[in-house]
Design a protein around this motif. Structure first.
Motif, short mmCIF file in Angstrom:
data_model
loop_
_atom_site.label_atom_id
_atom_site.label_comp_id
_atom_site.label_asym_id
_atom_site.label_seq_id
_atom_site.Cartn_x
_atom_site.Cartn_y
_atom_site.Cartn_z
N LEU A 297 0.84 -1.18 0.00
CA LEU A 297 0.00 0.00 0.00
C LEU A 297 0.88 1.25 0.00
O LEU A 297 2.04 1.21 0.42
CB LEU A 297 -0.85 0.05 1.27
CG LEU A 297 -1.86 -1.05 1.53
CD1 LEU A 297 -2.46 -0.84 2.92
CD2 LEU A 297 -2.96 -1.04 0.50
N ASP A 298 0.30 2.39 -0.40
CA ASP A 298 0.98 3.67 -0.22
C ASP A 298 0.98 4.08 1.27
O ASP A 298 1.75 4.94 1.67
CB ASP A 298 0.29 4.76 -1.04
CG ASP A 298 0.85 4.85 -2.46
OD1 ASP A 298 1.25 3.81 -2.99
OD2 ASP A 298 0.88 5.97 -3.00
N PHE A 299 0.08 3.48 2.04
CA PHE A 299 -0.04 3.73 3.49
C PHE A 299 -0.53 5.12 3.85
O PHE A 299 0.04 5.79 4.70
CB PHE A 299 1.27 3.40 4.22
CG PHE A 299 1.46 1.92 4.42
CD1 PHE A 299 0.58 1.20 5.21
CD2 PHE A 299 2.48 1.24 3.78
CE1 PHE A 299 0.72 -0.17 5.39
CE2 PHE A 299 2.64 -0.13 3.92
CZ PHE A 299 1.76 -0.84 4.73
N TYR A 300 -1.54 5.57 3.16
CA TYR A 300 -2.36 6.70 3.63
C TYR A 300 -3.75 6.51 3.02
O TYR A 300 -3.89 5.86 1.98
CB TYR A 300 -1.74 8.06 3.23
CG TYR A 300 -1.33 8.15 1.78
CD1 TYR A 300 -2.28 8.39 0.79
CD2 TYR A 300 -0.01 7.95 1.40
CE1 TYR A 300 -1.90 8.44 -0.54
CE2 TYR A 300 0.37 8.00 0.06
CZ TYR A 300 -0.59 8.24 -0.90
OH TYR A 300 -0.22 8.27 -2.22
N ALA A 301 -4.75 7.08 3.67
CA ALA A 301 -6.12 6.92 3.18
C ALA A 301 -6.25 7.58 1.81
O ALA A 301 -5.71 8.66 1.59
CB ALA A 301 -7.10 7.55 4.17
N SER A 302 -6.95 6.91 0.90
CA SER A 302 -7.07 7.46 -0.45
C SER A 302 -8.24 6.84 -1.20
O SER A 302 -8.53 5.66 -1.05
CB SER A 302 -5.79 7.20 -1.24
OG SER A 302 -5.95 7.63 -2.58
N TYR A 303 -8.87 7.66 -2.02
CA TYR A 303 -9.88 7.20 -2.98
C TYR A 303 -9.47 7.57 -4.40
O TYR A 303 -10.28 7.56 -5.30
CB TYR A 303 -11.23 7.86 -2.69
CG TYR A 303 -11.90 7.34 -1.45
CD1 TYR A 303 -12.81 6.29 -1.52
CD2 TYR A 303 -11.65 7.92 -0.21
CE1 TYR A 303 -13.43 5.82 -0.38
CE2 TYR A 303 -12.28 7.46 0.93
CZ TYR A 303 -13.17 6.41 0.84
OH TYR A 303 -13.78 5.94 1.95
N ALA A 304 -8.20 7.94 -4.58
CA ALA A 304 -7.79 8.55 -5.85
C ALA A 304 -7.60 7.53 -6.98
O ALA A 304 -7.50 7.92 -8.14
CB ALA A 304 -6.51 9.35 -5.66
N GLN A 305 -7.52 6.23 -6.68
CA GLN A 305 -7.24 5.19 -7.68
C GLN A 305 -5.92 5.45 -8.41
O GLN A 305 -5.73 5.03 -9.54
CB GLN A 305 -8.40 5.04 -8.68
CG GLN A 305 -9.63 4.42 -8.02
CD GLN A 305 -10.69 4.01 -9.00
OE1 GLN A 305 -11.03 4.73 -9.92
NE2 GLN A 305 -11.25 2.84 -8.80
N ARG A 306 -5.06 6.19 -7.79
CA ARG A 306 -3.68 6.32 -8.28
C ARG A 306 -2.83 6.63 -7.07
O ARG A 306 -3.29 7.22 -6.08
CB ARG A 306 -3.56 7.42 -9.33
CG ARG A 306 -3.92 8.80 -8.81
CD ARG A 306 -3.77 9.88 -9.86
NE ARG A 306 -4.37 11.11 -9.38
CZ ARG A 306 -3.81 11.92 -8.48
NH1 ARG A 306 -2.63 11.62 -7.97
NH2 ARG A 306 -4.42 13.00 -8.07
N GLY A 307 -1.56 6.23 -7.12
CA GLY A 307 -0.70 6.43 -5.96
C GLY A 307 0.36 7.47 -6.21
O GLY A 307 0.32 8.20 -7.21
N ASN A 308 1.33 7.52 -5.34
CA ASN A 308 2.41 8.51 -5.44
C ASN A 308 3.73 7.85 -5.80
O ASN A 308 3.88 6.63 -5.77
CB ASN A 308 2.51 9.30 -4.14
CG ASN A 308 1.66 10.56 -4.20
OD1 ASN A 308 1.96 11.48 -4.96
ND2 ASN A 308 0.59 10.58 -3.42
N LEU A 309 4.71 8.70 -6.10
CA LEU A 309 5.98 8.21 -6.63
C LEU A 309 6.84 7.43 -5.64
O LEU A 309 7.54 6.50 -6.05
CB LEU A 309 6.78 9.39 -7.21
CG LEU A 309 6.15 10.00 -8.48
CD1 LEU A 309 6.88 11.27 -8.87
CD2 LEU A 309 6.20 9.00 -9.62
#
Lengths: 418, 94
Positions: A297-309
Protein backbone atom coordinates in the motif's frame (compact mmCIF):
# COMPACT_ATOMS: atom_id res chain seq x y z
CA UNK A 1 -26.09 -18.77 -26.09
CA UNK A 2 -23.57 -21.42 -25.10
CA UNK A 3 -19.92 -21.01 -25.92
CA UNK A 4 -18.00 -23.94 -27.39
CA UNK A 5 -15.13 -24.61 -29.75
CA UNK A 6 -17.65 -25.64 -32.39
CA UNK A 7 -19.48 -22.35 -31.99
CA UNK A 8 -16.26 -20.35 -32.37
CA UNK A 9 -15.49 -22.29 -35.55
CA UNK A 10 -18.97 -21.78 -36.96
CA UNK A 11 -19.00 -18.05 -36.17
CA UNK A 12 -15.53 -17.70 -37.63
CA UNK A 13 -16.71 -19.20 -40.91
CA UNK A 14 -19.90 -17.14 -41.06
CA UNK A 15 -18.51 -13.66 -40.39
CA UNK A 16 -19.07 -13.61 -36.61
CA UNK A 17 -22.61 -12.36 -37.13
CA UNK A 18 -24.28 -14.66 -34.62
CA UNK A 19 -22.80 -13.33 -31.38
CA UNK A 20 -25.25 -11.58 -29.11
CA UNK A 21 -24.81 -9.39 -26.00
CA UNK A 22 -23.74 -11.38 -22.95
CA UNK A 23 -26.43 -9.90 -20.75
CA UNK A 24 -29.60 -7.79 -20.95
CA UNK A 25 -29.73 -4.12 -19.99
CA UNK A 26 -33.00 -4.01 -18.03
CA UNK A 27 -34.67 -1.02 -16.40
CA UNK A 28 -35.09 -1.41 -12.64
CA UNK A 29 -38.37 -2.93 -11.47
CA UNK A 30 -40.15 -1.27 -8.51
CA UNK A 31 -39.49 -4.24 -6.24
CA UNK A 32 -37.18 -7.25 -5.90
CA UNK A 33 -36.79 -10.04 -3.35
CA UNK A 34 -33.19 -8.96 -2.85
CA UNK A 35 -30.87 -6.21 -4.01
CA UNK A 36 -27.12 -6.39 -4.20
CA UNK A 37 -25.38 -3.03 -4.22
CA UNK A 38 -22.17 -3.25 -6.22
CA UNK A 39 -21.65 -4.84 -9.64
CA UNK A 40 -18.04 -5.91 -9.14
CA UNK A 41 -16.66 -9.41 -8.80
CA UNK A 42 -18.12 -10.05 -5.35
CA UNK A 43 -21.54 -8.52 -6.10
CA UNK A 44 -21.94 -10.42 -9.36
CA UNK A 45 -20.84 -13.72 -7.84
CA UNK A 46 -23.26 -13.14 -4.94
CA UNK A 47 -26.09 -12.68 -7.44
CA UNK A 48 -25.03 -15.75 -9.39
CA UNK A 49 -24.96 -18.03 -6.33
CA UNK A 50 -28.21 -16.58 -4.94
CA UNK A 51 -29.84 -17.65 -8.18
CA UNK A 52 -27.99 -20.93 -8.64
CA UNK A 53 -27.74 -22.29 -5.10
CA UNK A 54 -30.76 -20.70 -3.45
CA UNK A 55 -33.26 -20.32 -6.30
CA UNK A 56 -33.61 -16.56 -5.77
CA UNK A 57 -34.01 -15.12 -9.24
CA UNK A 58 -36.15 -12.03 -8.59
CA UNK A 59 -33.08 -10.05 -7.61
CA UNK A 60 -31.08 -7.10 -8.92
CA UNK A 61 -27.48 -5.97 -8.88
CA UNK A 62 -27.18 -2.17 -8.75
CA UNK A 63 -23.97 -0.70 -10.10
CA UNK A 64 -23.23 3.03 -10.11
CA UNK A 65 -20.82 2.76 -13.06
CA UNK A 66 -20.38 -0.21 -15.35
CA UNK A 67 -20.08 -3.89 -14.44
CA UNK A 68 -16.60 -4.86 -13.30
CA UNK A 69 -15.32 -1.28 -13.42
CA UNK A 70 -13.87 -1.26 -9.91
CA UNK A 71 -11.27 -3.42 -8.22
CA UNK A 72 -12.11 -6.58 -10.20
CA UNK A 73 -10.69 -4.72 -13.20
CA UNK A 74 -7.80 -3.14 -11.27
CA UNK A 75 -5.85 -5.95 -9.60
CA UNK A 76 -2.94 -8.28 -10.37
CA UNK A 77 -5.20 -11.31 -11.05
CA UNK A 78 -3.62 -13.68 -8.53
CA UNK A 79 -5.54 -16.68 -7.23
CA UNK A 80 -4.20 -18.63 -4.25
CA UNK A 81 -5.15 -20.52 -1.09
CA UNK A 82 -2.03 -20.41 1.08
CA UNK A 83 -3.57 -19.10 4.30
CA UNK A 84 -2.98 -20.45 7.80
CA UNK A 85 -5.67 -19.20 10.15
CA UNK A 86 -8.67 -21.32 11.03
CA UNK A 87 -11.49 -19.73 9.07
CA UNK A 88 -9.34 -17.99 6.47
CA UNK A 89 -7.71 -21.22 5.32
CA UNK A 90 -11.06 -23.01 4.86
CA UNK A 91 -12.52 -20.00 3.08
CA UNK A 92 -9.69 -19.53 0.57
CA UNK A 93 -9.42 -23.29 0.06
CA UNK A 94 -13.10 -23.35 -0.87
CA UNK A 95 -12.57 -20.37 -3.14
CA UNK A 96 -9.73 -22.08 -5.02
CA UNK A 97 -11.90 -25.18 -5.52
CA UNK A 98 -14.63 -22.98 -6.98
CA UNK A 99 -12.02 -21.32 -9.25
CA UNK A 100 -11.00 -24.76 -10.49
CA UNK A 101 -14.53 -25.53 -11.66
CA UNK A 102 -15.47 -21.99 -12.60
CA UNK A 103 -15.08 -22.06 -16.34
CA UNK A 104 -17.15 -25.23 -16.75
CA UNK A 105 -19.74 -23.94 -14.31
CA UNK A 106 -20.08 -20.57 -16.04
CA UNK A 107 -19.40 -21.82 -19.59
CA UNK A 108 -17.00 -18.90 -19.84
CA UNK A 109 -13.30 -18.72 -20.53
CA UNK A 110 -11.82 -17.01 -17.47
CA UNK A 111 -8.30 -18.00 -18.59
CA UNK A 112 -7.72 -19.67 -15.25
CA UNK A 113 -4.06 -20.60 -15.24
CA UNK A 114 -2.74 -22.70 -12.34
CA UNK A 115 0.85 -21.80 -13.02
CA UNK A 116 1.88 -22.03 -9.37
CA UNK A 117 2.95 -19.40 -6.86
CA UNK A 118 6.37 -19.38 -5.26
CA UNK A 119 6.90 -17.38 -2.05
CA UNK A 120 10.65 -16.74 -1.80
CA UNK A 121 12.43 -16.82 1.56
CA UNK A 122 15.69 -15.09 2.47
CA UNK A 123 16.49 -16.12 6.04
CA UNK A 124 16.42 -19.18 8.29
CA UNK A 125 13.50 -17.76 10.24
CA UNK A 126 11.48 -17.03 7.14
CA UNK A 127 12.23 -20.52 5.80
CA UNK A 128 10.90 -22.12 8.99
CA UNK A 129 7.81 -19.91 8.88
CA UNK A 130 7.03 -20.87 5.30
CA UNK A 131 7.62 -24.58 5.89
CA UNK A 132 5.16 -24.27 8.76
CA UNK A 133 2.72 -22.52 6.42
CA UNK A 134 3.12 -25.37 3.94
CA UNK A 135 2.42 -27.91 6.67
CA UNK A 136 -0.69 -25.97 7.68
CA UNK A 137 -1.87 -26.05 4.07
CA UNK A 138 -1.43 -29.84 4.02
CA UNK A 139 -3.25 -30.15 7.35
CA UNK A 140 -6.16 -28.16 5.92
CA UNK A 141 -6.33 -30.55 2.96
CA UNK A 142 -4.58 -28.56 0.25
CA UNK A 143 -1.73 -30.95 -0.43
CA UNK A 144 -0.12 -28.95 -3.18
CA UNK A 145 2.34 -27.08 -0.93
CA UNK A 146 5.96 -28.02 -1.44
CA UNK A 147 9.15 -26.40 -0.19
CA UNK A 148 11.76 -25.85 -2.90
CA UNK A 149 15.41 -25.61 -1.89
CA UNK A 150 17.92 -23.19 -3.47
CA UNK A 151 19.32 -25.65 -6.03
CA UNK A 152 15.77 -26.54 -7.19
CA UNK A 153 14.85 -22.87 -7.45
CA UNK A 154 17.96 -22.04 -9.46
CA UNK A 155 16.74 -24.53 -12.08
CA UNK A 156 13.11 -23.47 -11.91
CA UNK A 157 13.61 -19.69 -11.77
CA UNK A 158 16.97 -19.10 -13.46
CA UNK A 159 16.17 -15.43 -14.12
CA UNK A 160 16.28 -14.41 -10.44
CA UNK A 161 19.26 -12.89 -8.67
CA UNK A 162 19.83 -15.85 -6.33
CA UNK A 163 22.97 -14.58 -4.66
CA UNK A 164 22.02 -11.00 -3.89
CA UNK A 165 24.18 -10.03 -0.93
CA UNK A 166 21.25 -8.57 1.05
CA UNK A 167 18.51 -11.00 -0.01
CA UNK A 168 20.11 -14.37 -0.94
CA UNK A 169 17.38 -16.84 -1.89
CA UNK A 170 17.13 -19.58 0.75
CA UNK A 171 14.24 -21.38 -0.92
CA UNK A 172 10.57 -20.91 -1.60
CA UNK A 173 7.16 -22.31 -0.79
CA UNK A 174 5.57 -23.61 -3.99
CA UNK A 175 1.76 -23.54 -4.09
CA UNK A 176 1.13 -25.44 -7.31
CA UNK A 177 -2.61 -24.86 -7.63
CA UNK A 178 -2.27 -21.11 -7.29
CA UNK A 179 -1.97 -18.93 -10.36
CA UNK A 180 -3.79 -16.23 -12.26
CA UNK A 181 -7.11 -15.69 -14.02
CA UNK A 182 -8.38 -13.14 -16.50
CA UNK A 183 -9.83 -10.54 -14.13
CA UNK A 184 -12.43 -8.95 -16.43
CA UNK A 185 -13.61 -12.33 -17.70
CA UNK A 186 -14.41 -13.43 -14.15
CA UNK A 187 -16.76 -10.49 -13.71
CA UNK A 188 -18.27 -10.99 -17.16
CA UNK A 189 -18.71 -14.73 -16.62
CA UNK A 190 -20.57 -14.23 -13.36
CA UNK A 191 -22.61 -11.39 -14.89
CA UNK A 192 -23.66 -13.56 -17.81
CA UNK A 193 -24.40 -16.51 -15.53
CA UNK A 194 -26.55 -14.37 -13.23
CA UNK A 195 -28.35 -12.72 -16.16
CA UNK A 196 -29.16 -16.10 -17.70
CA UNK A 197 -30.83 -17.10 -14.43
CA UNK A 198 -33.02 -13.99 -14.50
CA UNK A 199 -31.02 -11.57 -12.36
CA UNK A 200 -31.41 -7.93 -13.43
CA UNK A 201 -27.99 -6.26 -13.78
CA UNK A 202 -28.68 -2.54 -13.58
CA UNK A 203 -25.81 -0.24 -14.50
CA UNK A 204 -25.46 3.55 -14.10
CA UNK A 205 -27.64 3.22 -11.02
CA UNK A 206 -26.11 4.78 -7.92
CA UNK A 207 -27.67 4.13 -4.55
CA UNK A 208 -28.34 7.47 -2.86
CA UNK A 209 -30.28 6.29 0.18
CA UNK A 210 -31.20 3.17 2.12
CA UNK A 211 -34.77 3.05 3.35
CA UNK A 212 -35.05 1.78 6.91
CA UNK A 213 -38.23 1.74 8.98
CA UNK A 214 -38.10 0.68 12.63
CA UNK A 215 -34.79 -1.09 12.17
CA UNK A 216 -35.93 -3.03 9.12
CA UNK A 217 -34.64 -2.39 5.60
CA UNK A 218 -37.37 -1.64 3.06
CA UNK A 219 -35.41 -0.81 -0.06
CA UNK A 220 -33.10 1.77 -1.59
CA UNK A 221 -33.25 5.16 -3.27
CA UNK A 222 -31.24 5.36 -6.48
CA UNK A 223 -30.46 7.72 -9.33
CA UNK A 224 -32.95 5.60 -11.31
CA UNK A 225 -35.73 5.80 -8.73
CA UNK A 226 -36.78 4.00 -5.57
CA UNK A 227 -36.54 0.21 -5.49
CA UNK A 228 -38.11 -1.89 -2.75
CA UNK A 229 -36.53 -5.02 -1.33
CA UNK A 230 -36.65 -6.98 1.92
CA UNK A 231 -32.99 -7.91 1.67
CA UNK A 232 -30.14 -5.61 0.70
CA UNK A 233 -26.49 -6.64 0.47
CA UNK A 234 -23.76 -4.00 0.52
CA UNK A 235 -20.84 -5.30 -1.58
CA UNK A 236 -18.88 -2.22 -2.57
CA UNK A 237 -15.30 -2.77 -1.32
CA UNK A 238 -13.44 0.54 -0.96
CA UNK A 239 -16.65 2.58 -0.99
CA UNK A 240 -18.17 0.65 1.94
CA UNK A 241 -17.77 3.57 4.34
CA UNK A 242 -19.89 5.96 2.30
CA UNK A 243 -22.56 3.37 1.54
CA UNK A 244 -22.87 2.26 5.15
CA UNK A 245 -23.17 5.92 6.19
CA UNK A 246 -26.46 5.98 4.22
CA UNK A 247 -27.69 3.39 6.73
CA UNK A 248 -26.33 5.44 9.64
CA UNK A 249 -23.44 3.05 10.24
CA UNK A 250 -19.72 3.72 10.80
CA UNK A 251 -17.51 0.82 9.75
CA UNK A 252 -14.11 -0.41 10.93
CA UNK A 253 -12.76 0.33 7.45
CA UNK A 254 -10.17 2.75 6.15
CA UNK A 255 -9.76 2.95 2.37
CA UNK A 256 -6.20 2.92 1.03
CA UNK A 257 -4.63 2.89 -2.41
CA UNK A 258 -2.63 -0.10 -3.69
CA UNK A 259 -0.63 0.35 -6.87
CA UNK A 260 0.27 -2.12 -9.60
CA UNK A 261 2.33 -1.94 -12.77
CA UNK A 262 2.66 -3.69 -16.11
CA UNK A 263 5.50 -3.63 -18.59
CA UNK A 264 5.29 -3.76 -22.37
CA UNK A 265 4.61 -7.23 -23.78
CA UNK A 266 7.66 -9.48 -23.71
CA UNK A 267 8.40 -13.01 -24.85
CA UNK A 268 7.69 -15.67 -22.21
CA UNK A 269 10.17 -15.35 -19.36
CA UNK A 270 8.25 -16.20 -16.19
CA UNK A 271 6.27 -19.43 -15.81
CA UNK A 272 5.00 -18.78 -12.28
CA UNK A 273 3.88 -16.09 -9.88
CA UNK A 274 6.84 -15.11 -7.69
CA UNK A 275 6.51 -13.20 -4.43
CA UNK A 276 9.40 -11.34 -2.85
CA UNK A 277 7.92 -10.68 0.58
CA UNK A 278 11.02 -9.13 2.08
CA UNK A 279 11.06 -6.58 -0.72
CA UNK A 280 7.27 -6.07 -0.55
CA UNK A 281 6.98 -7.02 -4.20
CA UNK A 282 5.49 -9.77 -6.37
CA UNK A 283 5.42 -10.45 -10.10
CA UNK A 284 3.99 -12.64 -12.81
CA UNK A 285 3.72 -12.52 -16.59
CA UNK A 286 0.34 -12.06 -18.20
CA UNK A 287 -0.77 -14.13 -21.18
CA UNK A 288 -0.23 -11.01 -23.31
CA UNK A 289 3.40 -10.99 -22.18
CA UNK A 290 3.42 -7.99 -19.85
CA UNK A 291 5.19 -8.40 -16.54
CA UNK A 292 2.54 -7.58 -13.94
CA UNK A 293 3.90 -6.54 -10.58
CA UNK A 294 3.04 -4.67 -7.44
CA UNK A 295 4.03 -3.95 -3.88
CA UNK A 296 2.69 -2.53 -0.68
CA UNK A 297 0.00 0.00 0.00
CA UNK A 298 0.98 3.67 -0.22
CA UNK A 299 -0.04 3.73 3.49
CA UNK A 300 -2.36 6.70 3.63
CA UNK A 301 -6.12 6.92 3.18
CA UNK A 302 -7.07 7.46 -0.45
CA UNK A 303 -9.88 7.20 -2.98
CA UNK A 304 -7.79 8.55 -5.85
CA UNK A 305 -7.24 5.19 -7.68
CA UNK A 306 -3.68 6.32 -8.28
CA UNK A 307 -0.70 6.43 -5.96
CA UNK A 308 2.41 8.51 -5.44
CA UNK A 309 5.98 8.21 -6.63
CA UNK A 310 7.74 6.99 -3.44
CA UNK A 311 5.85 3.66 -3.58
CA UNK A 312 6.56 3.35 -7.31
CA UNK A 313 10.25 3.90 -6.65
CA UNK A 314 10.24 1.32 -3.85
CA UNK A 315 8.54 -1.32 -6.01
CA UNK A 316 10.90 -0.69 -8.94
CA UNK A 317 13.91 -0.96 -6.62
CA UNK A 318 12.64 -4.26 -5.26
CA UNK A 319 12.07 -5.54 -8.80
CA UNK A 320 15.63 -4.60 -9.79
CA UNK A 321 16.94 -6.34 -6.68
CA UNK A 322 15.03 -9.55 -7.45
CA UNK A 323 15.54 -9.77 -11.21
CA UNK A 324 17.94 -7.12 -12.52
CA UNK A 325 17.12 -7.77 -16.18
CA UNK A 326 13.69 -6.21 -15.61
CA UNK A 327 15.52 -2.88 -15.90
CA UNK A 328 15.48 -3.35 -19.67
CA UNK A 329 11.69 -3.53 -19.80
CA UNK A 330 9.59 -0.38 -20.05
CA UNK A 331 6.67 0.16 -17.72
CA UNK A 332 3.58 0.53 -19.86
CA UNK A 333 0.96 1.45 -17.29
CA UNK A 334 0.43 1.80 -13.57
CA UNK A 335 -2.82 2.00 -11.68
CA UNK A 336 -4.27 2.00 -8.19
CA UNK A 337 -7.20 0.25 -6.57
CA UNK A 338 -9.07 1.34 -3.47
CA UNK A 339 -8.61 -1.24 -0.71
CA UNK A 340 -11.18 -1.59 2.06
CA UNK A 341 -8.71 -2.13 4.90
CA UNK A 342 -10.04 -3.71 8.10
CA UNK A 343 -8.22 -3.42 11.45
CA UNK A 344 -7.10 -7.09 11.56
CA UNK A 345 -6.46 -7.58 7.85
CA UNK A 346 -9.33 -10.01 7.24
CA UNK A 347 -12.72 -9.52 5.65
CA UNK A 348 -16.11 -8.92 7.24
CA UNK A 349 -19.21 -10.79 6.07
CA UNK A 350 -22.14 -10.42 8.40
CA UNK A 351 -25.65 -9.28 9.14
CA UNK A 352 -25.93 -5.74 10.44
CA UNK A 353 -28.06 -4.45 13.33
CA UNK A 354 -30.63 -3.49 10.68
CA UNK A 355 -32.93 -6.37 9.72
CA UNK A 356 -32.39 -7.46 6.12
CA UNK A 357 -29.23 -5.38 5.61
CA UNK A 358 -26.08 -7.41 5.00
CA UNK A 359 -22.45 -6.36 4.80
CA UNK A 360 -19.55 -7.69 2.75
CA UNK A 361 -16.35 -5.65 3.12
CA UNK A 362 -12.81 -5.48 4.48
CA UNK A 363 -11.11 -7.48 1.72
CA UNK A 364 -7.94 -5.46 2.15
CA UNK A 365 -5.62 -6.22 -0.77
CA UNK A 366 -6.85 -9.80 -1.30
CA UNK A 367 -10.32 -9.54 -2.79
CA UNK A 368 -9.73 -10.98 -6.25
CA UNK A 369 -8.96 -14.56 -5.28
CA UNK A 370 -11.97 -14.47 -2.95
CA UNK A 371 -14.50 -13.60 -5.67
CA UNK A 372 -16.09 -17.08 -6.01
CA UNK A 373 -16.27 -18.00 -2.32
CA UNK A 374 -17.27 -14.49 -1.27
CA UNK A 375 -20.30 -14.65 -3.53
CA UNK A 376 -20.99 -18.25 -2.50
CA UNK A 377 -20.98 -17.41 1.22
CA UNK A 378 -22.64 -14.00 0.86
CA UNK A 379 -25.47 -15.67 -1.07
CA UNK A 380 -25.81 -18.19 1.76
CA UNK A 381 -25.92 -15.37 4.31
CA UNK A 382 -28.50 -13.35 2.40
CA UNK A 383 -30.70 -16.34 1.55
CA UNK A 384 -30.70 -18.02 4.97
CA UNK A 385 -29.91 -15.16 7.32
CA UNK A 386 -27.09 -17.26 8.78
CA UNK A 387 -23.36 -17.13 8.10
CA UNK A 388 -21.98 -20.01 6.04
CA UNK A 389 -19.83 -22.20 8.30
CA UNK A 390 -16.59 -21.09 6.65
CA UNK A 391 -17.33 -17.40 7.22
CA UNK A 392 -18.76 -17.85 10.72
CA UNK A 393 -15.70 -16.13 12.19
CA UNK A 394 -15.78 -13.09 9.92
CA UNK A 395 -18.11 -11.10 12.13
CA UNK A 396 -18.51 -7.35 12.27
CA UNK A 397 -18.35 -7.26 16.08
CA UNK A 398 -15.06 -9.15 16.52
CA UNK A 399 -13.08 -5.94 17.07
CA UNK A 400 -15.20 -4.85 20.02
CA UNK A 401 -13.88 -7.48 22.42
CA UNK A 402 -10.81 -8.64 20.51
CA UNK A 403 -12.16 -12.17 20.76
CA UNK A 404 -12.03 -14.06 17.47
CA UNK A 405 -9.83 -11.60 15.62
CA UNK A 406 -8.72 -12.85 12.20
CA UNK A 407 -5.20 -11.44 12.35
CA UNK A 408 -3.44 -13.63 9.76
CA UNK A 409 -0.14 -11.75 9.99
CA UNK A 410 -0.23 -11.36 13.79
CA UNK A 411 0.52 -7.65 13.55
CA UNK A 412 -2.35 -6.42 15.69
CA UNK A 413 -5.88 -5.17 15.32
CA UNK A 414 -5.56 -1.48 14.59
CA UNK A 415 -5.84 0.50 11.41
CA UNK A 416 -2.67 1.11 9.44
CA UNK A 417 -0.96 -2.13 10.53
CA UNK A 418 -1.87 -4.35 7.58
CA UNK B 1 2.73 14.58 -2.12
CA UNK B 2 4.78 17.22 -0.36
CA UNK B 3 3.89 18.29 3.15
CA UNK B 4 4.61 21.75 4.55
CA UNK B 5 5.79 21.06 8.09
CA UNK B 6 5.13 24.11 10.31
CA UNK B 7 8.66 23.79 11.70
CA UNK B 8 10.71 22.49 8.75
CA UNK B 9 8.93 23.90 5.71
CA UNK B 10 7.94 21.97 2.56
CA UNK B 11 9.36 18.45 2.66
CA UNK B 12 9.05 15.20 0.65
CA UNK B 13 6.29 12.93 1.93
CA UNK B 14 8.86 10.15 2.47
CA UNK B 15 10.04 12.00 5.59
CA UNK B 16 6.62 11.47 7.16
CA UNK B 17 4.64 8.46 8.24
CA UNK B 18 0.89 8.24 8.33
CA UNK B 19 -0.97 7.30 11.49
CA UNK B 20 -4.63 7.71 10.58
CA UNK B 21 -7.64 9.86 11.31
CA UNK B 22 -6.92 12.74 13.70
CA UNK B 23 -9.64 11.54 16.03
CA UNK B 24 -6.81 9.55 17.64
CA UNK B 25 -6.07 12.76 19.53
CA UNK B 26 -9.56 12.94 21.00
CA UNK B 27 -9.89 9.75 22.98
CA UNK B 28 -12.80 8.80 25.24
CA UNK B 29 -12.57 9.01 29.03
CA UNK B 30 -11.66 5.87 30.95
CA UNK B 31 -15.25 5.58 32.13
CA UNK B 32 -16.74 5.94 28.66
CA UNK B 33 -17.29 2.21 28.31
CA UNK B 34 -16.96 -0.52 25.76
CA UNK B 35 -18.94 0.93 22.92
CA UNK B 36 -17.20 4.31 22.96
CA UNK B 37 -13.76 2.74 23.02
CA UNK B 38 -14.61 0.26 20.27
CA UNK B 39 -15.92 3.11 18.15
CA UNK B 40 -12.82 5.20 18.83
CA UNK B 41 -10.32 2.43 18.13
CA UNK B 42 -11.90 0.77 15.13
CA UNK B 43 -14.66 2.70 13.39
CA UNK B 44 -13.83 5.45 10.94
CA UNK B 45 -15.72 8.09 8.96
CA UNK B 46 -13.37 7.20 6.07
CA UNK B 47 -14.46 10.19 3.98
CA UNK B 48 -13.94 10.58 0.23
CA UNK B 49 -12.90 14.24 0.27
CA UNK B 50 -11.21 16.45 2.87
CA UNK B 51 -10.15 14.64 6.02
CA UNK B 52 -8.01 15.44 9.04
CA UNK B 53 -5.30 12.93 9.82
CA UNK B 54 -2.18 12.43 11.93
CA UNK B 55 1.25 12.31 10.32
CA UNK B 56 4.61 11.97 12.08
CA UNK B 57 7.64 13.86 10.78
CA UNK B 58 10.05 11.07 11.72
CA UNK B 59 12.87 12.04 9.37
CA UNK B 60 12.59 15.71 10.27
CA UNK B 61 11.69 17.50 13.50
CA UNK B 62 9.81 14.44 14.94
CA UNK B 63 6.65 16.49 15.38
CA UNK B 64 3.19 15.00 15.26
CA UNK B 65 1.13 16.93 12.72
CA UNK B 66 -2.53 17.19 11.82
CA UNK B 67 -2.75 17.32 8.03
CA UNK B 68 -5.99 18.28 6.29
CA UNK B 69 -5.91 16.40 3.01
CA UNK B 70 -8.33 15.55 0.22
CA UNK B 71 -8.46 11.75 -0.16
CA UNK B 72 -9.82 11.94 -3.70
CA UNK B 73 -7.09 14.24 -5.08
CA UNK B 74 -4.24 13.92 -2.51
CA UNK B 75 -4.24 17.73 -2.25
CA UNK B 76 -2.94 18.94 1.10
CA UNK B 77 -5.10 21.78 2.36
CA UNK B 78 -3.43 22.68 5.66
CA UNK B 79 -0.90 21.40 8.19
CA UNK B 80 -0.68 22.22 11.89
CA UNK B 81 1.15 20.91 14.91
CA UNK B 82 -0.93 18.24 16.64
CA UNK B 83 -0.62 20.09 19.94
CA UNK B 84 -2.34 23.11 18.35
CA UNK B 85 -5.12 21.07 16.73
CA UNK B 86 -8.63 21.33 18.15
CA UNK B 87 -8.84 17.50 18.30
CA UNK B 88 -6.22 17.40 21.05
CA UNK B 89 -8.43 19.52 23.31
CA UNK B 90 -11.66 17.60 22.97
CA UNK B 91 -12.93 14.28 24.18
CA UNK B 92 -14.50 11.92 21.67
CA UNK B 93 -18.26 11.99 21.86
CA UNK B 94 -19.45 8.66 23.18
Amino acid sequence: MRFSALRVLKEGLTGNKGWTPHWRDPAPKPEYDAIIIGGGGHGLSTAYYLAKNHGMTNIAVLEKGYLGGGNVGRNTTIVRANYMMEGNSQFYSHSLKLWEGLEQDLNYNAMMSQRGIINLVHSDGQRDAFIRRGNMMHAQGDTDAEFLFPEQLKKKLPYLNHDNIRFPIYGGLYHKRGGTARHDAVAWGYARGADQRGVDLIQNCEVTGIDIVDGVVKGVQTTRGAIKAKKVGMVVAGRSGQLAALAGMRLPIESHVLQAFVTEGLKPVMDNVVTFGMGHMYISQSDKGGLVFGGDLDFYASYAQRGNLPTKEHVMEAAMCLMPQIGKARVLRSWGGIMDMSPDGSFIMDKTHIDGLFLNTGWCYGGFKAVPASGYCMAHLMATGQSHEITARHRLNRFETGRGLMDEEATGSQHNLH
Amino acid sequence: MRIVCPLCGERDSREFSYKGAALALAYPSEEAGFEAWDDYLHNRDNPAGPTRELWYHGSGCTSWLVVTRNTTTHEILSVELAEDAPESRQEASA
